[in-house]
Scaffold this active site. Structure first.
Site, PDB file in Angstrom:
ATOM      1  N   LYS A  87       0.838  -1.203   0.000  1.00  0.00           N
ATOM      2  CA  LYS A  87       0.000   0.000   0.000  1.00  0.00           C
ATOM      3  C   LYS A  87       0.876   1.257   0.000  1.00  0.00           C
ATOM      4  O   LYS A  87       0.601   2.222  -0.716  1.00  0.00           O
ATOM      5  CB  LYS A  87      -0.947  -0.016   1.208  1.00  0.00           C
ATOM      6  N   GLN A 123      -4.662  -1.700   9.690  1.00  0.00           N
ATOM      7  CA  GLN A 123      -4.555  -3.018   9.057  1.00  0.00           C
ATOM      8  C   GLN A 123      -5.103  -4.089  10.006  1.00  0.00           C
ATOM      9  O   GLN A 123      -4.768  -4.124  11.189  1.00  0.00           O
ATOM     10  CB  GLN A 123      -3.096  -3.313   8.679  1.00  0.00           C
ATOM     11  N   ASP A 160     -10.996   2.834   4.297  1.00  0.00           N
ATOM     12  CA  ASP A 160     -11.323   1.402   4.200  1.00  0.00           C
ATOM     13  C   ASP A 160     -12.839   1.179   4.145  1.00  0.00           C
ATOM     14  O   ASP A 160     -13.294   0.095   3.796  1.00  0.00           O
ATOM     15  CB  ASP A 160     -10.776   0.656   5.436  1.00  0.00           C
TER      16      ASP A 160
HETATM   17  N1  GUN Z   1      -6.937  -7.035   6.235  1.00  0.00           N
HETATM   18  C1  GUN Z   1      -7.300  -7.770   5.163  1.00  0.00           C
HETATM   19  N2  GUN Z   1      -7.840  -6.965   4.208  1.00  0.00           N
HETATM   20  C2  GUN Z   1      -7.808  -5.720   4.714  1.00  0.00           C
HETATM   21  C3  GUN Z   1      -8.216  -4.451   4.201  1.00  0.00           C
HETATM   22  O1  GUN Z   1      -8.752  -4.311   3.094  1.00  0.00           O
HETATM   23  N3  GUN Z   1      -8.006  -3.381   5.014  1.00  0.00           N
HETATM   24  C4  GUN Z   1      -7.449  -3.507   6.242  1.00  0.00           C
HETATM   25  N4  GUN Z   1      -7.295  -2.414   6.977  1.00  0.00           N
HETATM   26  N5  GUN Z   1      -7.057  -4.659   6.752  1.00  0.00           N
HETATM   27  C5  GUN Z   1      -7.240  -5.759   5.979  1.00  0.00           C
END
Ligand code: GUN
Length: 291
Positions: free
Chosen positions: A52, A96, A119
């Site tokens: 990311k 995350q 998100d």
């Molecule tokens: N863990 C697995 N997929 C995601 C996501 O799309 N965002 C976040 N913050 N954590 C995750």
């Protein structure tokens, strides 16, 4: 059979975003700034957050990674979130997941300022999504919609079967595919661990979106001809022949299911890269809304 090439489409989207950032810079505007908070040392989570941050660099965004130890308390994380909520330079941020067991995930997600919740996990944003209001759509479901859109996959009146009811993928996906419009207007069945005779359901599906995390769960005998397959699974399977010691495996027996499918996503290179591209898109949106 057409491969739904998430790697290519995500690169197209990143190019489009790069161009928008270039225009912002030319006008002397502030560029989008994404922060990612990671608690602990989970290998997969570190990989995702690293991707990311690299994606931000690629499109010209600013990024900040906040690393916190595995023993971080809930209060410490809530304090960090408050700091990001108040920091005017940060346009959007993500926490995350998964979080260590001493931390209540729901409490944490509810502490994020909804206007910075790129998100789309805050209940306010999730509720808006379900009510067709404009909001941040969670990145993985948003990426799947974008793939279906860009390949012109018909969803209107189709029977879409979603496998898995996670808050991040299955549940929002089931809502989005049934919404009015395109992609949408599907008749949706949401299946999960308590579903009886899943083959009877999947074999009637025009579109299957599998977000289960069980390698090779979906077999050719479970689908009909010309099915559209979206494989969200990304399980690390031990593999000594790979330098990393593992390989990434989807939920779908690709080799055999692809012979029956009209469209199918590969793993890797399907949904995964789309998730990151849509997180960037949400961050750009967050910046625009703050102007
Ligand atoms: N863990 C697995 N997929 C995601 C996501 O799309 N965002 C976040 N913050 N954590 C995750």
């Amino acid at each position: 059979m057409t491969l739904l090439d998430g790697k290519k489409v995500s690169n197209d989207i990143k190019d489009e975003i790069t161009e928008q950032v270039r225009k912002m810079k030319a006008k002397g505007e502030k560029v989008p700034h994404l922060a990612a908070v990671i608690v602990g040392n989970d290998g997969a989570s570190l990989t995702y957050v690293g991707s990311k941050v690299r994606a931000c660099e690629r499109v010209g965004f600013e990024s900040t990674m906040v690393r916190m130890s595995n023993t971080t308390s809930e209060i410490e994380l809530l304090d960090q979130i408050e700091e990001l909520n108040q920091n005017d330079d940060i346009d959007g941020f993500i926490i995350q997941l998964p979080l260590p067991p001493q931390i209540n995930t729901q409490k944490v997600l509810m502490a994020v300022d909804p206007s910075k919740d790129v998100d789309g996990f805050h209940p306010e944003n999730f509720g808006k999504m379900a009510l067709d209001m404009s909001t941040f759509i969670p990145a993985t479901p948003f990426g799947i919609l974008e793939l279906l859109d860009r390949y012109g996959v018909e969803t209107n009146g189709k029977h879409t079967v979603v496998i898995g009811r996670s808050h991040i993928v299955g549940r929002p996906m089931s809502i989005l595919m049934g919404r009015k419009g395109f992609p949408g207007n599907s008749t949706v069945t949401l299946t999960h661990s308590h579903t009886k005779n899943i083959t009877q359901i999947t074999s009637q599906a025009d579109i299957i979106i599998s977000a289960l995390g069980v390698p090779n769960f979906l077999k050719a005998e479970m689908v009909k001809d010309d099915v559209v397959i979206i494989d969200v699974g990304i399980t690390r399977v031990p593999d000594e022949s790979s330098p990393k010691g593992y390989r990434i495996t989807g939920d779908v027996d690709f080799e055999n299911v692809s012979k029956k499918a009209s469209f199918i996503t590969p793993v890797p290179g399907g949904v995964g890269p789309m998730t990151i591209a849509m997180l960037l898109k949400n961050t750009l949106l967050a910046r625009e809304q703050r102007m």
